[in-house]
Scaffold this active site. Structure first.
Site, PDB file in Angstrom:
ATOM      1  N   ASP A 179     -13.793   7.053   6.013  1.00 28.29           N
ATOM      2  CA  ASP A 179     -12.073   6.324   5.970  1.00 28.29           C
ATOM      3  C   ASP A 179     -11.849   6.918   4.481  1.00 28.29           C
ATOM      4  O   ASP A 179     -12.121   5.896   3.908  1.00 28.29           O
ATOM      5  CB  ASP A 179     -12.609   5.210   6.575  1.00 28.29           C
TER       6      ASP A 179
ATOM      7  N   ASN B 179       0.867  -1.819   0.153  1.00 28.78           N
ATOM      8  CA  ASN B 179       0.355  -0.098  -0.015  1.00 28.78           C
ATOM      9  C   ASN B 179       1.065   1.314  -0.056  1.00 28.78           C
ATOM     10  O   ASN B 179       0.232   2.346   0.415  1.00 28.78           O
ATOM     11  CB  ASN B 179      -1.047  -0.196   0.989  1.00 28.78           C
TER      12      ASN B 179
ATOM     13  N   HIS C 122     -14.592  -2.054   5.519  1.00 25.51           N
ATOM     14  CA  HIS C 122     -13.663  -2.745   6.151  1.00 25.51           C
ATOM     15  C   HIS C 122     -14.058  -3.299   7.137  1.00 25.51           C
ATOM     16  O   HIS C 122     -14.831  -2.968   8.021  1.00 25.51           O
ATOM     17  CB  HIS C 122     -12.137  -1.300   6.828  1.00 25.51           C
TER      18      HIS C 122
ATOM     19  N   LYS D 283       0.156   3.643   4.468  1.00 26.77           N
ATOM     20  CA  LYS D 283       0.000   3.647   3.044  1.00 26.77           C
ATOM     21  C   LYS D 283       0.617   4.722   2.167  1.00 26.77           C
ATOM     22  O   LYS D 283       1.770   4.245   2.292  1.00 26.77           O
ATOM     23  CB  LYS D 283      -1.745   3.998   3.192  1.00 26.77           C
TER      24      LYS D 283
ATOM     25  N   SER E  79     -11.103  -0.043  -0.093  1.00 25.54           N
ATOM     26  CA  SER E  79      -9.595  -1.265  -0.591  1.00 25.54           C
ATOM     27  C   SER E  79      -9.409  -2.305  -0.843  1.00 25.54           C
ATOM     28  O   SER E  79      -8.527  -2.464  -1.371  1.00 25.54           O
ATOM     29  CB  SER E  79      -9.176  -0.836   0.443  1.00 25.54           C
TER      30      SER E  79
ATOM     31  N   HIS F 229      -7.380   5.421   2.068  1.00 23.95           N
ATOM     32  CA  HIS F 229      -6.947   4.616   0.564  1.00 23.95           C
ATOM     33  C   HIS F 229      -6.843   5.532  -0.332  1.00 23.95           C
ATOM     34  O   HIS F 229      -6.224   5.359  -1.474  1.00 23.95           O
ATOM     35  CB  HIS F 229      -7.213   2.988   0.334  1.00 23.95           C
TER      36      HIS F 229
ATOM     37  N   GLU G 228     -16.051   3.900   3.233  1.00 14.95           N
ATOM     38  CA  GLU G 228     -15.098   4.297   3.026  1.00 14.95           C
ATOM     39  C   GLU G 228     -14.645   5.073   1.706  1.00 14.95           C
ATOM     40  O   GLU G 228     -16.148   5.261   1.112  1.00 14.95           O
ATOM     41  CB  GLU G 228     -14.190   2.846   2.302  1.00 14.95           C
TER      42      GLU G 228
END
Length: 379
Positions: free
Chosen positions: A204, A47, A133, A236, A179, A207, A175
């Site tokens: 979130d 990541n 997640h 990440k 992810s 990423h 998110e």
């Protein structure tokens, strides 16, 4: 039957279903070229989206503080572990994220669990995307609020649920860049729904942070949206370790008192906070902008080759069968290219996939080699 015997039987079941996980051993610094289990490979499994995990500027920042202030924080931050480096990092994060307050957490998992359990309790309702997640799922469960799971990215279903389900406090959690699927939530539409139905929004950005949006601030900033809470991670694109929450001053203060993973955990090593400050500065700099642009170009190249839409650094190649995805990943590894094989429970049953992670450290020739390997091994 003893506990050990029972566990051995459970492991046999996992093995028969091709779901046993065994970690690989990495030597040296993270990057696009790594030694894994003794084999030198081009890695598409990390990541480390901006290629900062092995950056000497971060190492130097950590080393300077390590020499002066030692390794450990010594205690939780509310006791005697609140180092000046923590305070400085929180201030810089607040400036970067344009928020009133930030709080550091030791992991992204701890941040999601800590925020959700701090803000929700019995009588509240949390609306959660079906592909969120595991840390969000567990945080919702531990909060003891009512959990309403809406189908992935289904705004019609979410609005219906918001209209139908009442609660003392109502929160939508999602998110921004997912992810495992690499797709984006419509953050502007989520914010509009929350405003219309008097619900809060927790986003979130794990990423997306560092990769998308102005100065790498994420999907919300790109959409001109200010969620009630943004969760971000350092492990990440920023290349270090830990996590943070960007929010209002009032919520940030409440987290000192209600977020158990924050209250009851030893603070991050001060040297790590210093390295993260260097990472934030890099992400915000012209160098960070160059890395984001290169990552976008590589994503376009991979998207054209695989004939898929690429929204960020995560690109799934769906295989379906659990045994087959492991076999394909191993065939690709034999060509000295590492990709992750992702199986349940990380993803829903029947959706096992290769998860390709792009980095600004990759070169166009790496993408070419990867796509040739995928074409030869998957078809």
């Amino acid at each position: 039957m003893s506990l050990d015997d029972d566990v051995r039987a459970e492991l046999r079941e996992l093995s028969a279903a091709h779901l046993v996980r065994v970690p690989r051993v990495v030597d040296g610094a993270q990057g696009t070229r790594v030694r894994v289990d003794g084999l030198d490979v081009v890695s598409f499994a990390s990541n480390d989206y901006l290629g900062l995990a092995g950056d000497p500027r971060l190492t130097a920042a950590a080393a300077a503080v390590l020499e002066e202030d030692g390794l450990g924080a010594g205690a939780s931050r509310l006791i005697v572990g609140n180092h000046r480096q923590h305070v400085a990092l929180e201030a810089e994060l607040a400036d970067w994220m344009q928020s009133e307050g930030t709080r550091l957490f030791n992991t992204g998992y701890a941040a999601n669990v800590g925020v959700l359990t701090a803000l929700l309790r019995e009588g509240d309702v949390v609306f959660s995307d079906a592909l969120n997640h595991a840390s969000i799922i567990d945080g919702c469960r531990l909060a003891r609020a009512r959990v309403v799971v809406y189908p992935h990215l289904d705004l019609v279903a979410l609005e219906r649920a918001l209209a139908d389900v009442a609660g003392r406090r109502r929160i939508v959690v999602s998110e921004s860049l997912f992810s495992m699927d690499g797709d984006l939530a419509d953050v502007a539409a989520l914010a509009a729904l929350c405003h219309r139905h008097e619900a809060a929004l927790i986003l979130d950005e794990a990423h997306a942070l560092g990769v998308l949006g102005p100065e790498g601030r994420g999907v919300a900033a790109a959409a001109g949206v200010v969620p009630d809470v943004v969760v971000g991670t350092f492990g990440k694109a920023l290349g270090t370790f830990g996590a943070f929450v960007a929010t209002s001053e009032a919520i940030a203060t409440l987290l000192w008192n209600r977020a158990r993973p924050l209250v009851f955990s030893t603070g991050l090593p001060p040297s790590l906070a210093a390295a993260t400050r260097a990472a934030v500065a890099t992400v915000r700099s012209a160098d960070g902008g160059d890395r984001r642009r290169k990552l976008g170009v590589l994503g376009e190249q991979l998207g054209r080759a695989l004939r898929v839409k690429v929204a960020g650094p995560i690109v799934p190649v769906h295989i379906g069968d659990d045994a087959r995805v492991v076999e394909v990943a191993q065939q690709i590894l034999s060509r000295k290219i590492l990709v992750a094989s992702v199986r349940p429970p990380t993803v829903p049953s029947g959706t096992s996939r290769l998860r390709i992670s792009l980095s600004a450290g990759h070169e166009p020739r790496d993408i070419e080699q990867l796509t040739v390997a995928i074409t030869q091994c998957v078809t």
